[in-house]
Design a protein around this motif. Structure first.
Motif, PDB file in Angstrom:
ATOM      1  N   MET E   1       0.838  -1.275  -0.104  1.00 25.80           N
ATOM      2  CA  MET E   1      -0.040  -0.057   0.079  1.00 25.80           C
ATOM      3  C   MET E   1       0.817   1.252  -0.069  1.00 25.80           C
ATOM      4  O   MET E   1       1.858   1.363   0.781  1.00 25.80           O
ATOM      5  N   ARG E   2       0.299   2.161  -0.916  1.00 26.44           N
ATOM      6  CA  ARG E   2       1.270   3.395  -0.895  1.00 26.44           C
ATOM      7  C   ARG E   2       0.738   4.507  -0.217  1.00 26.44           C
ATOM      8  O   ARG E   2      -0.634   4.558  -0.293  1.00 26.44           O
ATOM      9  N   LEU E   3       1.342   5.622   0.186  1.00 24.45           N
ATOM     10  CA  LEU E   3       0.802   6.801   0.745  1.00 24.45           C
ATOM     11  C   LEU E   3       1.316   7.977   0.076  1.00 24.45           C
ATOM     12  O   LEU E   3       2.434   8.176  -0.233  1.00 24.45           O
ATOM     13  N   LEU E   4       0.465   8.606  -0.089  1.00 22.50           N
ATOM     14  CA  LEU E   4       0.623   9.952  -0.709  1.00 22.50           C
ATOM     15  C   LEU E   4       0.280  11.255  -0.031  1.00 22.50           C
ATOM     16  O   LEU E   4      -1.067  11.731   0.191  1.00 22.50           O
ATOM     17  N   VAL E   5       1.049  12.226   0.644  1.00 15.83           N
ATOM     18  CA  VAL E   5       0.789  13.040   1.323  1.00 15.83           C
ATOM     19  C   VAL E   5       1.195  14.374   0.313  1.00 15.83           C
ATOM     20  O   VAL E   5       2.267  14.645  -0.187  1.00 15.83           O
ATOM     21  N   SER E   6       0.259  15.497   0.189  1.00 16.55           N
ATOM     22  CA  SER E   6       0.583  16.566  -0.726  1.00 16.55           C
ATOM     23  C   SER E   6       0.137  17.734  -0.033  1.00 16.55           C
ATOM     24  O   SER E   6      -0.971  18.089   0.457  1.00 16.55           O
ATOM     25  N   ASP E   7       1.084  18.661   0.101  1.00 18.39           N
ATOM     26  CA  ASP E   7       0.909  20.181   0.496  1.00 18.39           C
ATOM     27  C   ASP E   7       0.059  19.982   1.771  1.00 18.39           C
ATOM     28  O   ASP E   7      -0.895  20.805   2.075  1.00 18.39           O
ATOM     29  N   LEU E   8       0.421  19.481   3.022  1.00 20.43           N
ATOM     30  CA  LEU E   8      -0.533  19.030   4.074  1.00 20.43           C
ATOM     31  C   LEU E   8       0.124  20.450   4.742  1.00 20.43           C
ATOM     32  O   LEU E   8       1.173  20.645   5.271  1.00 20.43           O
ATOM     33  N   THR E   9      -0.798  20.670   5.684  1.00 20.43           N
ATOM     34  CA  THR E   9      -0.883  22.064   6.794  1.00 20.43           C
ATOM     35  C   THR E   9      -1.631  21.398   7.906  1.00 20.43           C
ATOM     36  O   THR E   9      -2.962  21.063   7.603  1.00 20.43           O
ATOM     37  N   HIS E  10      -1.293  21.802   8.978  1.00 20.91           N
ATOM     38  CA  HIS E  10      -2.167  21.559  10.076  1.00 20.91           C
ATOM     39  C   HIS E  10      -2.051  22.653  11.283  1.00 20.91           C
ATOM     40  O   HIS E  10      -0.857  22.964  11.583  1.00 20.91           O
ATOM     41  N   ARG E  11      -3.279  23.167  11.482  1.00 20.76           N
ATOM     42  CA  ARG E  11      -2.997  24.180  12.711  1.00 20.76           C
ATOM     43  C   ARG E  11      -3.969  23.603  14.078  1.00 20.76           C
ATOM     44  O   ARG E  11      -5.052  23.108  13.652  1.00 20.76           O
ATOM     45  N   TYR E  12      -3.524  23.826  15.097  1.00 20.20           N
ATOM     46  CA  TYR E  12      -4.280  23.810  16.176  1.00 20.20           C
ATOM     47  C   TYR E  12      -4.798  25.334  16.682  1.00 20.20           C
ATOM     48  O   TYR E  12      -3.955  25.955  17.303  1.00 20.20           O
ATOM     49  N   ASP E  13      -5.990  25.721  16.544  1.00 21.69           N
ATOM     50  CA  ASP E  13      -6.186  26.995  16.801  1.00 21.69           C
ATOM     51  C   ASP E  13      -5.209  27.766  16.057  1.00 21.69           C
ATOM     52  O   ASP E  13      -5.445  27.776  14.837  1.00 21.69           O
ATOM     53  N   ASP E  14      -4.570  28.564  16.704  1.00 21.25           N
ATOM     54  CA  ASP E  14      -3.668  29.485  15.952  1.00 21.25           C
ATOM     55  C   ASP E  14      -2.267  29.076  16.128  1.00 21.25           C
ATOM     56  O   ASP E  14      -1.382  29.892  15.696  1.00 21.25           O
ATOM     57  N   LEU E  15      -1.934  27.730  16.489  1.00 21.04           N
ATOM     58  CA  LEU E  15      -0.765  27.215  16.405  1.00 21.04           C
ATOM     59  C   LEU E  15      -0.306  26.395  15.101  1.00 21.04           C
ATOM     60  O   LEU E  15      -0.909  25.218  15.086  1.00 21.04           O
ATOM     61  N   THR E  16       0.446  26.748  14.207  1.00 22.58           N
ATOM     62  CA  THR E  16       0.641  26.078  13.079  1.00 22.58           C
ATOM     63  C   THR E  16       1.825  25.017  13.333  1.00 22.58           C
ATOM     64  O   THR E  16       2.802  25.516  13.827  1.00 22.58           O
ATOM     65  N   VAL E  17       1.360  23.569  13.284  1.00 24.65           N
ATOM     66  CA  VAL E  17       2.267  22.600  13.637  1.00 24.65           C
ATOM     67  C   VAL E  17       2.782  21.876  12.426  1.00 24.65           C
ATOM     68  O   VAL E  17       3.987  21.348  12.463  1.00 24.65           O
ATOM     69  N   LEU E  18       2.192  21.882  11.305  1.00 23.03           N
ATOM     70  CA  LEU E  18       2.825  21.397  10.057  1.00 23.03           C
ATOM     71  C   LEU E  18       2.591  22.230   9.053  1.00 23.03           C
ATOM     72  O   LEU E  18       1.703  22.792   8.767  1.00 23.03           O
ATOM     73  N   ASP E  19       3.462  22.192   8.272  1.00 26.79           N
ATOM     74  CA  ASP E  19       3.406  23.458   6.991  1.00 26.79           C
ATOM     75  C   ASP E  19       3.899  22.913   5.668  1.00 26.79           C
ATOM     76  O   ASP E  19       5.116  22.611   5.584  1.00 26.79           O
ATOM     77  N   GLY E  20       3.024  22.454   4.872  1.00 25.17           N
ATOM     78  CA  GLY E  20       3.440  22.302   3.472  1.00 25.17           C
ATOM     79  C   GLY E  20       4.255  20.870   3.269  1.00 25.17           C
ATOM     80  O   GLY E  20       5.231  20.965   2.742  1.00 25.17           O
ATOM     81  N   ILE E  21       3.743  20.089   3.941  1.00 20.15           N
ATOM     82  CA  ILE E  21       4.427  18.436   4.110  1.00 20.15           C
ATOM     83  C   ILE E  21       4.223  17.970   2.441  1.00 20.15           C
ATOM     84  O   ILE E  21       2.780  17.770   2.227  1.00 20.15           O
ATOM     85  N   ASP E  22       4.762  17.391   1.910  1.00 22.06           N
ATOM     86  CA  ASP E  22       4.723  16.256   0.839  1.00 22.06           C
ATOM     87  C   ASP E  22       5.779  15.299   1.148  1.00 22.06           C
ATOM     88  O   ASP E  22       6.757  15.248   1.213  1.00 22.06           O
ATOM     89  N   LEU E  23       4.823  14.118   0.789  1.00 24.00           N
ATOM     90  CA  LEU E  23       5.455  12.937   1.296  1.00 24.00           C
ATOM     91  C   LEU E  23       5.054  11.952   0.284  1.00 24.00           C
ATOM     92  O   LEU E  23       3.727  11.832  -0.147  1.00 24.00           O
ATOM     93  N   ALA E  24       5.845  10.822  -0.109  1.00 23.60           N
ATOM     94  CA  ALA E  24       5.233   9.575  -0.938  1.00 23.60           C
ATOM     95  C   ALA E  24       5.918   8.538  -0.329  1.00 23.60           C
ATOM     96  O   ALA E  24       7.063   8.246  -0.210  1.00 23.60           O
ATOM     97  N   LEU E  25       5.015   7.339   0.041  1.00 24.04           N
ATOM     98  CA  LEU E  25       5.803   6.139   0.546  1.00 24.04           C
ATOM     99  C   LEU E  25       5.387   5.316  -0.439  1.00 24.04           C
ATOM    100  O   LEU E  25       4.192   5.039  -0.982  1.00 24.04           O
ATOM    101  N   ALA E  26       6.347   4.358  -0.947  1.00 23.04           N
ATOM    102  CA  ALA E  26       6.176   3.146  -1.901  1.00 23.04           C
ATOM    103  C   ALA E  26       5.721   2.146  -1.105  1.00 23.04           C
ATOM    104  O   ALA E  26       5.614   2.168  -0.072  1.00 23.04           O
ATOM    105  N   GLU E  27       5.332   1.278  -1.748  1.00 24.09           N
ATOM    106  CA  GLU E  27       4.717  -0.109  -1.462  1.00 24.09           C
ATOM    107  C   GLU E  27       5.831  -0.694  -0.705  1.00 24.09           C
ATOM    108  O   GLU E  27       7.017  -0.804  -1.093  1.00 24.09           O
ATOM    109  N   GLY E  28       5.583  -1.055   0.606  1.00 22.47           N
ATOM    110  CA  GLY E  28       6.589  -1.835   1.574  1.00 22.47           C
ATOM    111  C   GLY E  28       7.789  -0.933   1.901  1.00 22.47           C
ATOM    112  O   GLY E  28       8.816  -1.210   2.559  1.00 22.47           O
ATOM    113  N   GLU E  29       7.764   0.469   1.805  1.00 25.75           N
ATOM    114  CA  GLU E  29       8.965   1.444   2.062  1.00 25.75           C
ATOM    115  C   GLU E  29       8.640   1.647   3.771  1.00 25.75           C
ATOM    116  O   GLU E  29       7.582   1.612   4.254  1.00 25.75           O
ATOM    117  N   ILE E  30       9.690   1.686   4.748  1.00 21.92           N
ATOM    118  CA  ILE E  30       9.717   2.193   5.668  1.00 21.92           C
ATOM    119  C   ILE E  30      10.217   3.551   5.819  1.00 21.92           C
ATOM    120  O   ILE E  30      11.224   4.112   5.686  1.00 21.92           O
TER     121      ILE E  30
END
Ligand SMILES: Nc1ncnc2c1ncn2[C@@H]1O[C@H](COP(=O)(O)OP(=O)(O)OP(=O)(O)O)[C@@H](O)[C@H]1O
Ligand SMILES: Nc1ncnc2c1ncn2[C@@H]1O[C@H](COP(=O)(O)OP(=O)(O)OP(=O)(O)O)[C@@H](O)[C@H]1O
Ligand SMILES: [Mg+2]
Ligand SMILES: [Mg+2]
Lengths: 321, 274, 257, 274, 257
Positions: E1-30
């Motif tokens: 199973m592959r995972l694709l994360v693109s341009d991920l941003t996360h805020r708790y209220d007004d605390l930005t904790v993740l900013d523009g995350i891009d990731l791709a996990l291939a099958e079987g990759e750790i």
């Protein structure tokens, strides 16, 4: 009448319910039931026991009971004014010589000069509730002795145990209580009975009533019920209400049998019951003037709708009055 | 093995599907209008049922009639008179019962012996109907205010004991051990750990006891009260004036609503750490 | 402050977790305790700190309590044990509240602790708003605020990232140099033990007995130097070997169960 | 640096002192005799007070008199007759009120909208005094068993709603997130996480509602009941038979004690994980 | 199973904790994720597993779900998240209950999981009777019981002793060899990352951005061999350097705050 009697054994009995309090004032109903007078009329009457007078007309209103017998209260007249209940016959009444409700003064108040009912003016009196029979009794006592209920402080305590507690605790000067309680208080030495309501102000204590709808739709049922009721009334009257020349009560025919019936129904000891058996009219005739007076009294107290016509609460055609 | 940056064949893969969001729910969001809408709907149904003759006005007078009765109480000043008398009784009775209940509840929550004695005693005494005890209250406290305070106070006392005791049970024990390890005196542990940890349960208990206090004002004012919402309601009941009766009940409801709102505010204030 | 544990035994119901432990910590000594998961390390610490009553055996301390020390024997907990209803700074303040300190000193201790742990920015945050590592750092700040004479540390760095852990170890060493705090340091990280401890106590699998007590001869100050590496590697090898033997025996027992 | 074994000069150090045990407390130990002793003491004081004339026998008859009255009820069979009638009412009323209350409480604990609507409605309806509404209850539910079930059921319903809802608030959210991450269906989450997590609070609620049900049997049996402990107590009150009245109250207490004991057992059984 | 994360941003209220995350996990990759405490690692994992809703950006999966896999994307939590009212075995059973499995297979999965984690003896114990490490092992057994296609691990070994950790890493590797499970592995332990991961994603301090993506060229199977050590040491050095820079910057920021 003969037709009804002829039919009775063959036909299945017609069901009817009557709401009563477990008090000796409901004696005639207990007698009619125990001695089978209802069955003779072709009725299978079921008794519903209540603990407060206020609930009986409510049960008749809601249709849970076809008939009710109990004391007349302001709440009753309010239901009557909304067309929910109608008086069709008398129940017991306060009469001289029949001790039902006593005026009892506390020891302290008695010693301070509260020795007769007329002295109650200006005193604190424990009663059950506003709008109750006791409230009215104070009203007519005032009418007799020239004071109004405003001239006394009525302390409503809802029920007898609280009234007794307030009395014993010296929180009130006097109490207006049923005979059993009055006698008990006197026997305890907690107070002195200074009179009986029946001696002072005879009045129509209770009535048999039903819903106007029942009269309209089931007139034969009402007629049968009243016939049985009157038979029992007459028997009760003969047994308990006879007096000798001196005015003392004497035992009439069937005294012991009827007393046992009432004692069983009220779950009280016969000797206690015997001490507080009320007067009933053998023909179930109502003190119409007193009922009119009651309505007017409640209206003047602001507790019953001013527009209620006192005559409209009764339908006395069944007892031919 | 893919490169480290998003320019990756998989990103454009056809079969890729978004990860389904499985979280959410089980949190408290506020819907300030929902309650108003609910009350409005309730009133509308009630009035409608009356208008259409589905409910006899004697059995269930329409809200308009109840409103008129209430307006009458306002204009003739009896509302304020009755309310004033009752508010004092409720406040004093509730405070007494709550203080006593929290004291006993804390003792039972903290000391095993107190709990061993208290739990059965509470089980035995709580179910005693106050209506049956009123004569005793009159003898002991008279028919003045003290017996009314006692009626409400006792009614509030027992549920407070139970709520407090079980709230204390739910305080995490590791926090208490931590405090002990820092040598916090016993009183500080109570004040700083046990009390705030038990607060959610105690506040929930307040919701119950506040309503019980309102209910018991009727029982309390059975004892020779001239004024008071309870006395008013009793009298209306005895006189079978259903619209006045419901007007009195409505006043109790509104008081309940007011107390409930205050408690909700308190909860939001004091329990924002959850 | 010195700690003396003699013939300590502890049972939970009928599970014996510690059996006949004898230990002595000298003034200013740091003793690392390692052992398989569930062997009773946290329990031992709890007993040493007086919050778990041992089934048998005695545990005593001796020595003077330094100035400014408010709680001679102080824990840093594995599960943080923060009050969820208090902010970060109030969680630290908690352990000072019952001491008669001048307000300025109180403030100063809290601020120093939080700044040292890099939490000053978060002083008004509630625990639910912190990450796991940040929570542990609050726990450490809280413990240091009382200037303990003896620290009982239960895997204090296990929730932290490598770099923060490194920095905190430096901080601990600094503290020890300054304050000579005695410490019982439970860890499952050999590197931590080798970096910080004077001796390492290897516990056997449950019931925990002292399997071996390994002294690290190299003084702490010189352990980063190249000359020390040979000795450290040897000790590491030895500890590793001991742990492995325990784990294998545990494995075998489990397989038989 | 000391050697690794206990043969150490320090062990014999004169100044060594045991580490003070700072933990302990705040746990529940059982003291099975304490409660019995408390009850015995209570009875002794009560009897003593009566014997010495400190309490009026009319209002507080000595336990011996109450015992005699109770014995009388047992021998003439009226105890069983009354008890049977009341037990049924209490059971049905409590079960109905509890089921309804838990249903609504769960809904309010889980759905924000239900809570937004429910909290004010509960605040408004809970304080409505059942005693005052008895006439209306007769009009609505008649004088048979339904009105009695309704009286008890409504009394139990509201506290159950509040207890359930606040118990659900105290279920740790991380457990729910965990279950969601494993794809547990919503119903499983309710059954396996929310329900057991809320159980301590719900059981504490049962303690309160069981007692309320016992109290309300008196109010319920004000409505045309021939038999029943409540009716018995009321009747004894009207006849000023205080010893009989207290015997009836004693029966209620004993029922409360029995239910309380069952709940304690349940708690020990179901909450042994704490 | 592959995972694709693109341009991920996360805020708790007004605390930005993740900013523009891009990731791709291939099958079987750790993929190991490291970064300073509080930078948003747990949050990233929560978003990947669908239990935290991201403020912006998308997260997608692709690929087939293998046979016997009951919950493709499965967590191992930092805080264990065990049900305190269930025994060890029932905690594992929880995640199988809603699947229509033959009773024998259900039992078999639970037993295999618990034996594998050395918890079989404790299957009837309640969480309160377990040590921290044992609790984490229950969490791992629970996750493996559903045979996940993708594992999201949040510092799964941080509560374990060195030796158990070693054994568990062997188990994980065995699992990966067998099942080719894709994994996002949050850790603060460089050794773990170097031992298990194909790539290491270094997050910056909060707001977490991808600071660098480091590929470990040496195949996992050969990393224990002497020939691999030079490369691993170089990668380690690099990661260490990156982390240090982040931590220092964080320190500086805090000092300024
Ligand atoms: N309150 C308790 N009741 C019963 N058993 C307990 C309790 N606390 C711990 N135990 C048991 O005691 C043993 C030791 O627990 P302890 O927490 O001391 O282990 P530990 O060495 O700290 O383990 P870890 O390294 O995993 O934290 C464990 O097997 C555990 O099951
Ligand atoms: N529910 C929440 N509400 C508000 N802020 C939160 C919440 N959860 C986490 N945070 C904040 O988000 C940031 C990132 O948290 P997260 O748990 O993702 O960090 P992390 O990288 O996993 O840290 P660690 O390595 O210490 O576990 C932290 O600064 C924390 O204060
Ligand atoms: Mg531990
Ligand atoms: Mg994290």
């Amino acid at each position: 009448m003969s037709a009804a009697q002829a039919q009775a054994p063959a036909q299945p009995l017609e069901k009817a319910t009557v709401g009563v309090l477990a008090l000796s004032s409901s004696g005639p109903i207990f007698i009619a039931k125990a001695k089978g007078y209802f069955e003779k009329e072709g009725l299978d009457v079921d008794l519903k026991m209540f603990t407060s007078a206020q609930q009986v007309p409510v049960a008749v209103t809601s249709g849970d009971a076809d008939f009710g017998v109990t004391g007349l209260t302001a709440g009753f007249y309010n239901l009557a004014s909304k067309g929910a209940v109608t008086i069709i016959a008398a129940q017991s009444r306060d009469e001289p010589g029949f001790p039902l409700s006593g005026y009892v003064a506390t020891k302290a108040a008695y010693e301070a000069g509260l020795t007769k009912p007329a002295d109650l003016k200006g005193k604190r009196i424990a009663i059950t509730t506003v709008g109750s029979t006791f409230h009215y009794m104070i009203g007519i006592l005032g009418q007799k002795y020239g004071f109004t209920v405003k001239d006394v402080t009525m302390v409503p305590l809802q029920d007898v145990p609280k009234m007794v507690a307030a009395f014993k605790g010296g929180q009130v000067d006097a109490i207006l209580a049923p005979s059993t309680v009055s006698r008990q208080l006197a026997a305890d030495g907690a107070g002195t009975i200074i009179g009986w309501a029946g001696d002072e102000t005879p009045w129509q204590l209770g009535a048999l009533f039903t819903a106007p709808k029942t009269i309209k739709d089931r007139r034969p049922l009402v007629e049968k019920f009243i016939r049985a009721y009157k038979t029992a009334l007459a028997e009760y009257h003969a047994a308990f209400n006879g007096k000798d020349a001196s005015g003392a009560l004497v035992k009439g025919p069937g005294y012991d049998e009827l007393l046992t019936i009432i004692a069983d129904a009220t779950k009280q000891k016969p000797e206690i019951v015997a001490g507080g058996l009320p007067y009933v009219d053998p023909q179930a005739r109502l003190l119409v003037d007193d009922v009119v007076n009651q309505v007017k009294f409640w209206q003047s107290e602001g507790q019953v709708d001013k527009t209620l016509d006192p005559k409209s609460v009764m339908d006395l055609s069944f007892i031919g009055q | 093995m893919p490169d480290s940056l998003p320019v990756n064949p998989l990103v454009n893969g056809v079969s890729a599907q978004p990860v389904r969001f499985r979280g959410g729910g089980f949190t408290v969001k506020r819907h300030p209008w929902a309650a108003l809408a609910a009350f409005a709907a309730l009133l509308a149904v009630w009035e409608g049922a009356s208008r259409l003759g589905l409910a006899s006005p004697l059995f269930l007078p329409p809200p308009s009639a109840v409103g008129r009765a209430l307006a009458g109480m306002v204009t003739d000043g009896s509302l304020w008179l009755n309310l004033k008398a009752s508010l004092g009784r409720i406040a004093v009775g509730w405070v007494l019962g709550t203080l006593g209940g929290m004291l006993v509840g804390f003792a039972m929550g903290i000391f095993s012996t107190a709990r061993a004695v208290g739990v059965p005693l509470v089980s035995a005494f709580f179910p005693i109907p106050k209506i049956a005890l009123l004569p005793l209250f009159i003898l002991w406290f008279g028919i003045g205010e003290p017996s009314k305070f006692a009626t409400i106070g006792f009614g509030v006392f027992f549920p407070t004991v139970i709520a407090t005791c079980s709230a204390i049970d739910s305080v995490p024990r590791n926090l208490i051990r931590m405090a002990q390890s820092f040598g916090l005196p016993w009183r500080s542990i109570l004040r700083s750990i046990v009390l705030p940890g038990a607060l959610p349960g105690i506040l929930a208990g307040f919701r119950i006891t506040a309503s019980i206090a309102l209910i018991l004002v009727v029982a309390a004012e059975m004892i020779g009260a001239e004024y008071g919402i309870g006395a008013f309601v009793l009298m209306a009941g005895n006189l079978m004036q259903t619209d006045t009766l419901l007007a009195g009940v409505l006043v109790l409801s509104l008081m309940g609503l007011a107390i409930g709102t205050v408690l909700s505010l308190l909860e939001r204030r004091l329990l924002n750490w959850r | 402050m010195r700690l003396l544990v003699s013939d300590l035994t502890h049972r939970y119901d009928d599970l014996t977790v510690l059996d006949g432990i004898d230990l002595a910590l000298a003034e200013g000594e740091i003793l690392a305790v390692i052992g398989p998961s569930g062997c009773g390390k946290s329990t031992l610490l709890g007993i040493a700190g007086g919050i778990v009553a041992p089934t048998a055996g005695s545990i005593r301390v001796e020595g003077e309590v330094p100035d400014g020390c408010l709680n001679p024997i102080t824990f840093i907990f594995q599960d943080f044990a923060l009050l969820p209803w208090r902010t970060v700074e109030d969680n630290v303040a908690l352990v000072l509240e019952h001491h008669p300190l001048p307000a300025a000193e109180r403030r100063e201790r809290i601020e120093a602790g939080l700044r040292g742990m890099g939490l000053w920015e978060f002083r008004k945050a509630l625990p639910k708003q912190l990450s796991g590592g940040m929570r542990q750092r609050v726990g450490i700040a809280r413990a240091l605020a009382v200037r303990p004479a003896m620290l009982l540390l239960d895997e204090p760095l296990s929730a932290l990232d490598a770099q923060t852990r490194e920095l905190l170890m430096d901080d601990f060493l600094e503290l020890w140099r300054r304050e000579k705090t005695t410490a019982l340091y439970v860890t499952h990280n050999l590197d931590e033990a080798l970096r910080l401890a004077d001796r390492v106590c290897v516990l056997s699998r449950r019931p925990g007995r002292i399997r071996e007590m390994v002294t690290i001869e190299e003084p702490r100050e010189r352990r980063q130097e190249p000359s020390a590496q040979a000795h450290l590697a040897a000790v590491r090898e030895r500890l590793w070997h001991l742990m492995k033997a325990e784990a294998q025996m545990a494995d075998r027992e489990i397989a038989r169960a």
